[in-house]
Enzyme design. Sequence first.
Site, PDB file in Angstrom:
ATOM      1  N   THR A  12       0.848  -1.187   0.000  1.00 47.93           N
ATOM      2  CA  THR A  12       0.000   0.000   0.000  1.00 47.93           C
ATOM      3  C   THR A  12       0.889   1.244   0.000  1.00 47.93           C
ATOM      4  OG1 THR A  12      -0.186   0.121   2.430  1.00 47.93           O
ATOM      5  CG2 THR A  12      -1.786  -1.247   1.259  1.00 47.93           C
ATOM      6  N   THR A  15       3.219   4.321  -4.820  1.00 51.21           N
ATOM      7  CA  THR A  15       3.436   5.143  -6.005  1.00 51.21           C
ATOM      8  C   THR A  15       4.662   6.038  -5.928  1.00 51.21           C
ATOM      9  OG1 THR A  15       1.972   6.879  -5.149  1.00 51.21           O
ATOM     10  CG2 THR A  15       0.978   5.184  -6.557  1.00 51.21           C
ATOM     11  N   GLY A  17       8.457   7.189  -3.344  1.00 50.34           N
ATOM     12  CA  GLY A  17       9.292   7.026  -2.161  1.00 50.34           C
ATOM     13  C   GLY A  17       9.581   5.589  -1.788  1.00 50.34           C
ATOM     14  N   ILE A  18       9.403   5.285  -0.521  1.00 47.99           N
ATOM     15  CA  ILE A  18       9.734   3.964   0.018  1.00 47.99           C
ATOM     16  C   ILE A  18       8.881   2.878  -0.622  1.00 47.99           C
ATOM     17  CG2 ILE A  18       9.615   2.552   2.111  1.00 47.99           C
ATOM     18  CD1 ILE A  18      10.421   5.166   3.642  1.00 47.99           C
ATOM     19  N   TYR A 150       1.368  12.907  14.290  1.00 51.62           N
ATOM     20  CA  TYR A 150       1.993  11.894  13.432  1.00 51.62           C
ATOM     21  C   TYR A 150       2.796  10.905  14.266  1.00 51.62           C
ATOM     22  CZ  TYR A 150       5.145   9.878   9.923  1.00 51.62           C
ATOM     23  OH  TYR A 150       5.865   9.005   9.138  1.00 51.62           O
TER      24      TYR A 150
END
Length: 249
Positions: A12, A15, A17-18, A150
């Site tokens: 998930t 699209t 970066g990691i 966060y």
Amino acid sequence: MSKFDNKVVVITGGTSGIGLGTAKAFASKGAAVYITGRRQEALDAAVRAIGGNVTGVRGDMSSLADLDRLYDIVQQSHAQIDVLFVNAGGGELAPLGAITEEHYQSTFDTNVKGVLFTVQKALPVLRDGASIILTSSTTGTAGTANFSVYSASKAAVRNFARSWILDLKDRGIRVNVVSPGLTETAGLNDLFGGGEQAEGVKDFMIGTIPSGRIGRPEDIANAVLFLASEDSSFVNGIELFVDGGMNQI
């Protein structure tokens, strides 16, 4: 023959970066990879960049209906999932005193609710002995100014793994956590203000990292592939920091 040949991997937030870096790594080793993303244009670009046996599924992982559709699509071609990398997440800076209900709700919907139901709804499709990897963050174990919501959401993700290894022990499903430090991604640049401002912040932060550099998506991908493989078959419930030592001092 690669250890991931014919394995089914769901990522998930794949699209950029990691997530994108990890999807490329799995696909290069022969896995059938499914990635998710919210924007179709970014999803299509990621599928082209990854190559190999990859399928993009548009959806918001905090939406239970979108999760149902994801797993329905997987089951149209495969009977089970071998690896689930729960990577979708995000957050914005907000100091105490300026935190809004919307900020809290958005962060926890994505980083906590999304993680919970991504895993729970996958259970009927996960094979016994599968590997689940959750993305947390070094902020989950360290105080970070202006980033408390966060950070708290990522601390919750880490604790999910501690409890879920007990819930899933009879099925032999392992649950581990990877906690990246500062990693060279578009999201990090945006968080630091973009452009020259972001580069200046990163240059400053490098001085706090014993390894002397910002991480790369492939650094995190290597850790995820280890946790997904039989090489880590006796590794269960851990938090693996991939942070250049930043949170270890």
